[in-house]
Design an enzyme around this catalytic site. Structure first.
Site, PDB file in Angstrom:
ATOM      1  CB  CYS A  56     -27.295  27.767   8.654  1.00  0.00           C
ATOM      2  SG  CYS A  56     -28.145  27.188  10.115  1.00  0.00           S
TER       3      CYS A  56
ATOM      4  CD  GLU B  16     -28.831  17.028  14.138  1.00  0.00           C
ATOM      5  OE1 GLU B  16     -28.166  18.089  14.107  1.00  0.00           O
ATOM      6  OE2 GLU B  16     -28.722  16.125  13.283  1.00  0.00           O
TER       7      GLU B  16
ATOM      8  CB  CYS C 183     -26.597  20.270   7.282  1.00  0.00           C
ATOM      9  SG  CYS C 183     -26.723  21.999   6.886  1.00  0.00           S
TER      10      CYS C 183
END
Ligand code: SF4
Length: 734
Positions: A12, A125, A189
């Protein structure tokens, strides 16, 4: 056997960016580049990066000297702070999506919201994002946890960027019923979601699906789960070496997908080996191999039932066996990872990438904007990037030009053949669209609108998606002395000339104005008639009158028709630019002339003359002019009377100027009034007579009074004495 690739697969934007930043740091610093934990979840890529001097370490304590790269997942706030305190150079490769989630958490916390993160509490994250979320932050990874959340009045929700949308929405649904003041920041996302959806589609039409990526990558594992949910035989492999020939036996359709942390060179390597296997298997099966029949729904039917469906990875590992016909290639060198794949290797994959090619003009959706450029989702396997200088011709911050969610056209500058990365240009796309649209406007004679951006020698520059030029002679119907007043204004234009080879666009506003005027002119001539009252604009003044535009046609408003009063110059009544109502007095169609009147639409002062100036009334006036036979006196604008020379004085008057002069104020008496003939006879002499008579009357009255004296007048002294005697007696008591 067909091999298909997922529409979205592999690196990505965020991962690619992080790898590039780390490599750039390694190239420029020359020292060791440290990363707390693996930069991405792909062991082969991590090894490749290690060979370039990019080392994953467990904690800051292991960073002796060198540069610290913050990985895509981001790092906890205190760790970054500590690194900065130690004076370590820090390269922030945190994915912009992740950074947006961190900022949302920080902002919610600062506004007094309790921050709730929907995601995996163990994920790096989420750990990093929670460090920005203030006290009381909680991580929710299930609907049950959301239901069990202690009561709170205010809460703000953010998402782990790769969390499943269904989970996020279900949690938010529960929280809406439990938290009165709930603020939701949707920070998911789409790159992950798109790869998942592409995998689901592919799994639905393949007999065998290969998911390429690191087993430590949650999103790669999730792709394998999705494929199995679709009932497709699925194998998660980290490299080409894990491929097993028997998986392909009896399969008519094979699919390949890859997680967001799987590099291009690994995908190509696997694709190359799949091609080899496919050729061998097809050759061996040739006698009985025929194109599989299509199912009613378009799904190809497997030539033979798969032996293993939805096999979990441990089983896959267990059945690992070398593929003799297609020995595993050496890992690619760090410098040229793709070159190892050989010219034929990955050919099918390359073909799959040809969907987007340099020079394409495609639509995309802005994913993020920062000073490094704009990330755009064009439905390709990875997001495209618009470098800052390719965003717009305008000199403005990128964040003012485009915003996340905007749909824009982009021009494909290049497709990196190895990484499948798109370099895009919005500026170029705008120009392409502009040329096309200008050509259409020229062909159709269409009017376009544009902003004047600059005054240059000989004309104006306008923004028509390109720099267009309007010559000074093409701005107005007449001469324009001050061009600067147009800068910043919107103007309507027609294209006069287009020459792409010379980058030349010439436009005209004058043509637009002239065409409009001609259209109006035709309409006006077809509808005008005498006696009509029309609205017009004063276009110019002369000594004899004013020209008034009544709709594409200029009519003459003669000075005598401006007012009921005397007017010596039109400027006494009107000025250029005035909008006025005028009456159409005469039309000469042959000569194209129209006479207009202004006074005709104003009240006629003669209509009230009888009441305002009755016969015998003495009124004030002003001498306007003298004639041999008398003097004209204005009683009010539009109403003039005449003092005949014989009415000027009791003395003999040879010429009026012996008595009067223009401009002199006079008191006159109305002798006769004929309003319908617009005539009033006035007299100065009569006023004199009246004055004399008044004096005489006054004198007579005085005399009469003297002829009839009162007792007081006559016996005042005696009355006075008598009053004195009486008072004296009263005082003395006599
Ligand atoms: Fe960034 Fe999305 Fe890639 Fe994660 S999956 S690194 S959030 S672009």
């Amino acid at each position: 056997m067909k091999v298909r690739f997922a529409d979205d697969l592999g690196f990505c934007y965020g991962v690619k960016r992080a790898v590039e930043m780390a490599e750039a740091a390694a190239g420029s610093s020359g020292g060791t580049i440290y990363c707390l934990g693996p930069l991405i979840h792909n062991p082969q890529e991590v090894e490749r990066l290690r060979s370039k001097g990019i080392r994953p370490v467990e904690g800051l304590a292991q960073v002796i000297a060198g540069t610290l790269v913050l990985r895509t997942h981001g790092m906890p706030r205190d760790v970054v702070a500590e690194a900065l305190r130690r004076g370590l150079p820090v390269v922030d490769a945190t994915c912009p999506h992740v950074r947006a989630a961190q900022q949302a958490a920080k902002s919610l916390s600062e506004q007094g919201y309790r921050v709730l993160i929907v995601g995996d509490p163990e994920h790096p994250e989420v750990i990093a994002t929670s460090s920005w979320a203030g006290n009381g932050c909680a991580v929710i990874d299930s609907v049950e946890k959301a239901q069990a959340l202690p009561a709170t009045d205010r809460a703000g929700v953010v998402a782990q960027t790769t969390v499943r949308r269904e989970l996020f929405e279900a949690v938010v649904e529960v929280l809406r019923g439990r938290v009165p003041d709930l603020k939701v920041e949707e920070t998911i996302c789409e790159a992950t979601a798109r790869r998942q959806e592409a995998t689901r589609r592919l799994a639905g039409c393949c007999d065998l699906l290969l998911v390429v990526g690191g087993r430590g990558s949650a999103n790669t594992r999730r792709l394998a789960e999705i494929a199995r949910e679709e009932g497709c035989e699925t194998h998660l492999i980290e490299s080409a070496e894990e491929l097993r020939r028997e998986w392909f036996m009896g399969k008519s359709s094979v699919g390949m997908t890859a997680g967001t942390s799987t590099p291009e060179w690994v995908i190509k390597e696997v694709a190359g080996k799949v091609e080899d296997i496919e050729k061998n298997v097809s050759h061996e099966e040739a006698p009985q191999a025929s194109e599989p029949e299509q199912k009613a729904g378009g799904q190809p039917e497997a030539a033979a039932a798969p032996e293993t469906l939805a096999s979990p990875e441990p089983e896959v590992k267990a059945e690992a066996e070398a593929v003799p016909e297609a020995p595993a290639p050496e890992p690619p060198s760090p410098e040229q990872p793709a070159a190892q794949a050989g010219p034929a290797e990955g050919q099918m994959y390359d073909e799959a990438l040809k969907v987007v090619k340099s020079g394409d003009l495609i639509k995309g959706k802005v994913v993020s904007v920062d000073e490094n450029g704009v990330m755009v989702d064009v439905g390709y396997k990875s997001e495209g990037v618009i470098p800052p200088n390719e965003v717009s011709r305008k000199q403005a911050p990128l964040t003012e030009i485009v915003h996340p969610g905007d749909e824009i056209m982009v021009y494909v500058l290049s497709v990196d053949s190895q990484e499948g990365v798109l370099k895009l240009s919005k500026r170029r796309a705008d120009e392409e669209v502009a040329w096309k649209s200008l050509q259409e406007a020229l062909d159709e004679g269409r009017i376009i609108e544009a902003e004047v951006i600059q005054e240059v020698k000989g004309g104006l520059v306008v923004d028509v998606g390109l720099r267009g030029f309007v010559p000074a002679s093409q701005i107005e119907r007449g001469y324009v002395s001050n061009l600067s007043r147009y800068v910043g204004k919107q103007v309507r234009l027609k294209v006069l000339e287009l020459d792409r080879s010379k980058n030349r666009v010439v436009l005209s506003q004058r043509v637009v104005l002239e065409e409009e005027r001609e259209r109006l002119r035709t309409e006006t001539w077809s509808s005008i008639s005498e006696g009509q009252v029309r609205r017009g604009v004063v276009k110019g003044l002369t000594d004899f009158g004013a020209f008034v535009d009544i709709g594409g046609v200029d009519g003459l408003l003669h000075v005598s028709e401006l007012s009921w009063g005397r007017v010596s110059h039109p400027s006494e009544v009107v000025k250029e630019g005035d909008q006025i109502d005028v009456m159409v007095l005469r039309i000469d169609r042959e000569k194209g002339k129209i006479s207009l009147g202004l006074k005709q639409v104003l009240p006629d002062p003669w209509s009230t003359v009888s009441t305002k100036y009755p016969v015998d009334a003495v009124v004030q006036g002003k001498v306007t002019r003298l004639a041999p036979f008398g003097a004209f006196v204005q009683l009010e604008p539009g109403v003039e009377g005449l003092i005949h020379i014989s009415e000027m004085s009791h003395q003999r008057v040879a010429k009026p100027d012996e008595v009067l002069s223009p401009g002199q104020a006079v008191k006159v008496k109305v002798l006769k009034s004929k309003p319908d003939e617009r005539r009033i006879s006035l007299s100065l002499k009569a006023v004199e007579d009246d004055t004399e008579k008044a004096r005489a009357d006054e004198y007579i009255a005085e005399q009469k009074a003297l002829d009839n004296p009162t007792l007081g007048d006559m016996f005042g002294d005696i009355l006075g004495e008598a009053r004195g005697d009486k008072e004296t007696k009263e005082d003395t008591g006599e």
